[in-house]
Every structure is written in C-alpha cells, then in structure tokens.
Design a protein around this motif. Structure first.
Motif, mmCIF file in Angstrom:
data_model
loop_
_atom_site.group_PDB
_atom_site.id
_atom_site.type_symbol
_atom_site.label_atom_id
_atom_site.label_comp_id
_atom_site.label_asym_id
_atom_site.label_seq_id
_atom_site.Cartn_x
_atom_site.Cartn_y
_atom_site.Cartn_z
ATOM 1 N N LEU A 1 -26.255 108.126 -43.197
ATOM 2 C CA LEU A 1 -27.749 107.960 -43.852
ATOM 3 C C LEU A 1 -27.295 108.099 -45.143
ATOM 4 C CD1 LEU A 1 -30.746 106.948 -43.528
ATOM 5 C CD2 LEU A 1 -30.925 109.428 -43.342
ATOM 6 N N PRO A 2 -27.801 107.096 -46.121
ATOM 7 C CA PRO A 2 -27.760 107.365 -47.506
ATOM 8 C C PRO A 2 -28.801 108.387 -47.923
ATOM 9 C CG PRO A 2 -27.926 104.773 -46.996
ATOM 10 C CD PRO A 2 -28.075 105.778 -45.813
ATOM 11 N N GLY B 1 -39.947 101.807 -48.572
ATOM 12 C CA GLY B 1 -39.677 102.077 -47.091
ATOM 13 C C GLY B 1 -38.420 101.569 -46.639
ATOM 14 N N ARG B 2 -38.032 100.524 -47.317
ATOM 15 C CA ARG B 2 -36.815 99.950 -47.117
ATOM 16 C C ARG B 2 -35.472 100.891 -47.653
ATOM 17 N NH1 ARG B 2 -39.566 95.868 -49.498
ATOM 18 N NH2 ARG B 2 -40.161 94.081 -48.106
ATOM 19 N N VAL B 3 -34.656 101.305 -46.488
ATOM 20 C CA VAL B 3 -33.519 102.264 -47.283
ATOM 21 C C VAL B 3 -32.787 101.450 -47.845
ATOM 22 C CG1 VAL B 3 -31.476 103.690 -46.010
ATOM 23 C CG2 VAL B 3 -33.951 103.770 -44.860
ATOM 24 N N LEU B 4 -32.159 102.241 -48.854
ATOM 25 C CA LEU B 4 -31.241 101.543 -49.792
ATOM 26 C C LEU B 4 -29.790 102.050 -49.386
ATOM 27 C CD1 LEU B 4 -32.816 101.656 -53.250
ATOM 28 C CD2 LEU B 4 -32.572 99.760 -51.752
ATOM 29 N N LYS C 1 -32.861 114.707 -54.956
ATOM 30 C CA LYS C 1 -34.338 114.666 -54.552
ATOM 31 C C LYS C 1 -34.843 115.218 -53.315
ATOM 32 C CE LYS C 1 -35.573 111.158 -57.943
ATOM 33 N NZ LYS C 1 -36.024 109.586 -58.160
ATOM 34 N N GLY C 2 -33.761 115.227 -52.409
ATOM 35 C CA GLY C 2 -34.106 115.652 -50.808
ATOM 36 C C GLY C 2 -34.567 114.298 -50.198
ATOM 37 N N VAL C 3 -34.495 113.198 -50.622
ATOM 38 C CA VAL C 3 -34.920 112.140 -49.903
ATOM 39 C C VAL C 3 -34.020 110.745 -49.632
ATOM 40 C CG1 VAL C 3 -37.370 112.236 -50.833
ATOM 41 C CG2 VAL C 3 -35.876 110.870 -52.027
ATOM 42 N N VAL C 4 -34.427 110.145 -48.723
ATOM 43 C CA VAL C 4 -33.551 108.712 -48.447
ATOM 44 C C VAL C 4 -33.809 107.889 -49.712
ATOM 45 C CG1 VAL C 4 -33.275 106.853 -46.836
ATOM 46 C CG2 VAL C 4 -33.293 109.381 -45.995
ATOM 47 N N GLU D 1 -30.471 98.462 -46.529
ATOM 48 C CA GLU D 1 -29.868 98.470 -45.352
ATOM 49 C C GLU D 1 -30.352 97.634 -44.098
ATOM 50 O OE1 GLU D 1 -27.296 100.547 -44.075
ATOM 51 O OE2 GLU D 1 -26.686 101.010 -46.037
ATOM 52 N N ASP D 2 -29.695 96.925 -43.452
ATOM 53 C CA ASP D 2 -30.535 96.029 -42.561
ATOM 54 C C ASP D 2 -30.963 96.611 -41.530
ATOM 55 O OD1 ASP D 2 -30.944 93.279 -41.609
ATOM 56 O OD2 ASP D 2 -29.425 93.478 -40.415
ATOM 57 N N GLY D 3 -32.444 96.302 -41.328
ATOM 58 C CA GLY D 3 -33.237 96.936 -40.132
ATOM 59 C C GLY D 3 -33.571 98.371 -40.231
ATOM 60 N N LEU D 4 -33.177 99.261 -41.270
ATOM 61 C CA LEU D 4 -33.268 100.645 -41.484
ATOM 62 C C LEU D 4 -34.505 100.886 -42.257
ATOM 63 C CD1 LEU D 4 -32.359 103.212 -40.418
ATOM 64 C CD2 LEU D 4 -30.678 103.194 -42.256
#
Lengths: 482, 184
Positions: free
Chosen positions: A353-354, A367-370, A359-362, A378-381
C-alpha cells in the motif's frame, strides 16, 4: 463450513449479470458509510465488510466514551446496512495476516480501505518509554474493553496526579473518565476491569496541558461543557492565560467553535471557587506549556514521576493561519504518576500500500489511492476515513468522506477506468471465504456478532449496565460458536 | 398513520401555541432538555410503534388541519413538498417521506447529521432559539449558515406552514491542500 455454503447459495440466487464485487476493509463509521453509499449507488454491487476484530463498528465501540451512549445510536443505522441482502460482514479477518492486499485486489473489483488509525503519534522526547506513560488511545481502548488492551497494566493507585498531554476531545474524554464519580460510570458499558480500577483509583488531580492558549484549545463545546459540569469538581484556569491578543481575536473571528469554547473557559474561570476544598477532585487547564522530557522517579526505577515543560508563547502563523507555539527558554516541572498522551492517532500501512509516512495517510485524490510515485491512481483501490484524511473529525465527517470516495468510484466505473471490472469475473465473496477457510480463519459473520451483542446485553442487564463487554479474543470468539 | 400520543400533543399545541414549550417541559421534567425529550417521545414511530387504539380514518377530518406543508430542497435543488403533522420533528417527517436526511443519533442531540437550513428568515425567526446543546452540535455541522438548525429540533407548528428547508450540499473536498478539518 455452513456459513460458506449459505453464502454461495445466496450469491447464486441473487447473481446479476454485471455484479460489482466490493470489499471494504474496516467496519467503523468510514467503512459502514462507504458500504451504505456503495449499496445505494450501485444496485448490482455486492459489498463485503471485513474487520480484524470479531466485533463491528470500530471506534463507535472502542473509541466513543462509555458515558456517551447517544453517540453510539448510529450503530442502529450501521446494523441496517449490514442486514442489507447485498452486504456481508466478516469479522476476525485481518488485512495483512488473514489475507493480503494483493489477494483482496485479485478477488474484488473494488477495494476500499477504511481501517483507520490504530497507532499513535509520538513526542520523541526523553523518557517517553517510562512506565506510567501511555497513549490516550491505549487508555481509551482499555476502558472500552478493546480485546488488545484488556490486559493493560495501568497503575491508578500509586499517585494522586495525572497529566493529560493535549486538549482535544479525546483528552477531555480521558480526563472525564478519571474524574467522574465511578458510581456514574457503573451504569454505562464501561469495561468491568476499568470500572474496578477506577473505583480504587487514588487520582484526584488531572492536568490538561496544551502548547497553545485557550483560544486554540482543540476541544468542542459539548465535551468541554460536560467536563466542566462534573459534580463537585474544582476547576482551575489561570486568568492571565485568558488575555487575548489581537492575533487571538483574529483566529477566533471566523471560528464559531473556538469562540464558544473560549467563552466556556472564561466563564468557568470566573465562576469557580478560588481554592479546592479538602479532598475535592481537581481539573487544571494548563496552557502555553510544551513537554521537554519525562522525569524518572527516584524511588521507583523506570517509572515516571513528572514532566519538565517549557513555557511557550505564540508567534507567527502556520499554513492555515494559526499561531505557532514557540519555547521561551523558561522551564517548569510538574509532578505526576500517570501521563496520558493525547496528541493524535496515527495510521499504519500494510504491505503493497502506498503510504505517506510524514502525513500518516494514504496518498489519494478524492479517495483514489495514488501509486507510490504519485503518478497515477491504483486500479480499483480506494481509501476512506482517517486513513484517507488523517485522524480528525467527528463520526459525521465520514459521511461526507464516504460520499466523496463513492463518487470517485462511480466516476471511474462510468468512464470504464476500472480495468478490474472489464477483465474476467471476480470471485468476490465466495473467493474470500474459500481462501479464509483454507487458512482456517474463524470468520465472524454479522449474525455471529449478534450472538456476542445479545450475550453482552444479557451480562449487562445482570449488573444494571446497558452491556457488559466481552474483553478478550477468546471470550468473543467462543460466544460465536455457541 | 400517526400515533395517538402525537395527536394529543398536537391538539395541545393548537390550543395554546405560545404555551407549547411549557407544556412539553412539564410533561417530562426528568430529561435534560424539554425539546430533546419531546423528540425522543415521538421518535421514529415506524420502527418503534407506540401502543395506540386511534385509527387514522377516525381523525381524517381533523388531520388536514393538523398538518402543515413543508418543502425540502435537496442538494441538487430538487424540491419535495410534504405534509407534516403538528408536533412532528422535521427529521421524523423527512424519514417518513423518503427524504434523505441523516439522523445518526435518532434525535438525541448527539450528532449534527440532520442539519437543515431554514430558507426563509421569517420562518427561522418563528422558531425557538436553539439550546446550548443544539448549538454545540451545530458547531460541528457541515456548511453551517445563519439560519441552520437541526431537523430533529424543528417541530411542526401551524405558524410554520409553508416552511422551506434546504439540505446542505456536501461540497467539501477532503484531498485538496489547505483543507482544514474541524477538530473532533
């Protein structure tokens, strides 16, 4: 496994041509609001919520204070979501050990991570590891019967003074639990081990310490009003601390919460008794103090005996226009036998997980995970809640947060940007259950949770409590097999 | 279908509107705030039905008089007009009419999710001032305005006929830099 077979049967009977398999990781407010909005927005979506605990609802169960039952009413709504025929809850399933993120993404079209923040920020000052120094989260999990902290050794009998570092609502919660008469807590769903310890607690004085002033206190009016109203409690707020500068006025001007919090503090300062009466419990609001180091006890080696603070003054502005506390070089010691650090929760990453460690966040866009290089989503994440925006906000914040994440998912689906949906059909629920069965993971379904729920309510009714929480993994899992 | 208890309270409200709050206060002195208890009494009858022998039909003649018209305007500006019986909270009325107004704490004044914006200042001024407890929750409401209230605390009264309530738009972007979340 009966659960597994019934799941397959349900799946096949309700199969739709274009079913969308969604997995939400974490069953707190962010997870449940995400599930609710996904179910509403996508009639073909099948949403599975997994949680590492055998119990759902995240911080509503393990974070919200036991004397705030109204705040927990939201679980009624979450339970209705869990009963939706397209939704399932699978507890005791831990991302990272029961199943990997990579596997989840293979099984589901969409994975939304909403597992919150289960660690703490640290101060990074000497003595932080001394005995008697805890994070507020540990203390909160302890009194709320979280199964990971029911065995926490918390010494409330060797000291009369506790220091709480921080002045947000969590700080006020822990101070209130320490100061409230235990008879009032006895009728809440507080964990029995915590109630027993609080009944024999010798703590009479609690200091709430903030680096900045009363204008900048991070709590909200409701929580402040509540602690100020504790019966027979001496409140100490130094009048000198209440003098506002023009910069303070500026900060307060467009901030309704700060204005009302400041008013409450001013009122409490002027209306209270000048000195505590003998044996009276005391709450001290200590402003403009920055912790330097924890002091070790001379007689009890390895145990905290106090803190050294540096006095601060406010200067300049940070990026959000708030004044910054800077040290003045003047120091002051405060003796205490217990310290609760309430300086913020922190999220932790899982493999694959990136993660933005500072910052302690994704890292994410709405809301789309980079990806780690931040170049593309990231596709579908996806991500929602504290893992997405950091550990702030109230339960309702997650409502809007989930709306945003679900809107991003919908957009991506419409644009056909989810390659995970165009390729072969995803195994979804049955794939998950198959894998968990092969790994001998004892899955806790929502109806299993309802067994825990009714057992806790039954045990509670014997003691005049709304519920007596089961506080060990063993007890929780045993009830589900009955 | 509406409940017997609510109808009685509704009748009381019609007889002496200005006294309405005092009546309510005297009916449930044990609870923290009178309005709160009122709302709790009336809360979600669909889910927790009160025992009642009254039938809707028997009162059909009076029912029209005992209802006011309320218009909800959603985030996209779409309007929905509903009839709300006197004495019923806007939260409950919204739920009975399929209007998407959250009510996380089910009217117990522990959240801000039923936040509504009174669109007409005249109507806003006809409402009793919010209590400290309601203001504490409004502090945390998203998109707060000068005429914001909690839907669970706005109770239908005849002089509120024609009330227009907007549901605040969720326009916050959680990812942009500089977004400052409210303290929790």
């Amino acid at each position: 496994m009966a659960v597994f077979r019934s799941m397959i049967a349900r799946k096949f009977s309700s199969a739709t041509v274009q079913s969308l398999r969604v997995c939400v990781v974490g069953s707190g407010p962010a997870g449940f609001y995400t599930a609710e909005k996904m179910l509403k927005a996508h009639k073909g979506a099948e949403v599975d919520i997994i949680d590492r605990l055998p119990t759902p609802f995240g911080l509503v169960r393990s974070g919200v204070a036991p004397d705030h039952p109204e705040t927990k009413i939201v679980t009624n709504q979450f339970s209705r979501v869990a009963h939706n025929e397209r939704c399932s809850f699978f507890g005791n399933v831990s991302l990272g050990s029961s199943i990997s993120l990579h596997e989840l993404r293979q099984i589901y079209n969409v994975v939304v991570l909403a597992y919150g923040a289960e660690s703490d920020r640290v101060l990074g000052i000497p003595g932080e590891d001394l005995k008697g120094v805890h994070s507020a989260r540990e203390f909160v999990w302890w009194y709320n019967g979280h199964p990971d902290f029911s065995k926490l050794t918390l010494d409330l009998e060797s000291t009369d003074t506790a220091v709480v570092l921080g002045q947000g609502n969590v700080a006020l919660d822990v101070a209130r639990i320490l100061l409230r008469p235990p008879t009032e807590l006895a009728i809440t769903d507080i964990a029995s081990h915590a109630l027993a310890a609080l009944r024999t607690s010798s703590i009479r004085k609690v200091y709430l310490v903030g680096r900045r002033g009363p204008v900048q206190a991070a709590c909200t009016a409701k929580e402040l009003r509540e602690i100020l109203a504790i019966k027979d409690l001496y409140i100490n707020i130094k009048e000198a601390d209440l003098l506002k500068t023009s910069a303070d006025e500026e900060e307060m001007k467009n901030n309704r919460i700060r204005k009302r919090v400041f008013e409450l503090l001013s009122k409490a300062s002027s209306s209270g008794a000048p000195h505590p009466s003998s044996g009276q419990r005391e709450l001290h609001f200590t402003f403009f103090r920055k912790p330097d180091k924890f002091l070790e006890s001379d007689d009890r080696s390895g145990h905290v005996a106090g803190l050294q603070f540096e006095k601060t003054t406010l200067e300049g502005r940070d990026g959000s226009g708030n004044q910054i506390a800077v040290g003045t070089g003047q120091h002051e010691d405060l003796n205490c036998g217990l310290v609760l650090k309430s300086i913020g929760y922190k999220s932790t990453p899982v493999n694959g997980l990136p993660f933005n460690h500072s910052k302690g966040v994704v890292p994410n866009i709405r809301g789309r995970v980079l990806s780690s290089d931040l170049a593309q989503p990231e596709d579908g994440l996806y991500v929602c809640g504290w893992l997405k925006r950091g550990p702030t906000g109230i339960i309702a914040t997650n409502l809007y947060d989930a709306e945003e994440t679900v809107a991003s998912i919908s957009e991506d689906l419409e644009k056909g940007e989810l390659t995970s949906t165009s390729s072969s059909t995803k195994a979804g629920r049955e794939g998950l259950l198959q894998l968990l069965e092969s790994r001998k993971v004892q899955v806790v379904t929502f109806s299993d949770w309802e067994k825990i729920d009714s057992e806790e309510k039954r045990l509670g009714s014997l003691k005049g409590k709304p519920r007596e929480k089961l506080t060990t993994w063993k007890d929780l899992l045993e009830v589900t097999t009955k | 279908m509406f409940t017997c208890k609510s109808l009685q309270l509704g009748a009381q409200a019609i007889k002496g509107l200005s006294k309405a709050s005092r009546i309510l206060k005297s009916t449930s002195p044990a609870l923290i705030t009178p309005r709160k208890s009122y709302v709790q009494n009336l809360r979600l009858p669909g889910r927790e039905p009160f025992s009642t022998t009254a039938t809707g039909n028997a009162e059909a003649g009076n029912e029209e008089k005992q209802k006011i018209t309320v218009t909800f305007v959603d985030k996209d500006g779409e309007e929905k007009q509903i009839k709300v019986p006197i004495g019923m909270s806007m939260l409950e009325a919204a739920h009975q009419n399929g209007i998407e107004l959250e009510g996380a704490c089910e009217g117990s004044l522990a959240c801000s999710t039923c936040h509504v914006i009174v669109m007409d200042v005249e109507h806003y001024n006809k409402l009793e001032d919010p209590t400290d407890e309601e203001n504490d929750m409004l502090d945390l409401a998203f998109g707060l305005t000068e005429t914001s209230r909690l839907g669970c605390q706005v109770i239908a009264r005849p002089e509120l006929d024609g009330l227009r309530l907007a549901l605040p738009a969720a326009t916050r972007n959680f990812a942009v830099d500089g977004y400052k979340p409210k303290p929790h």
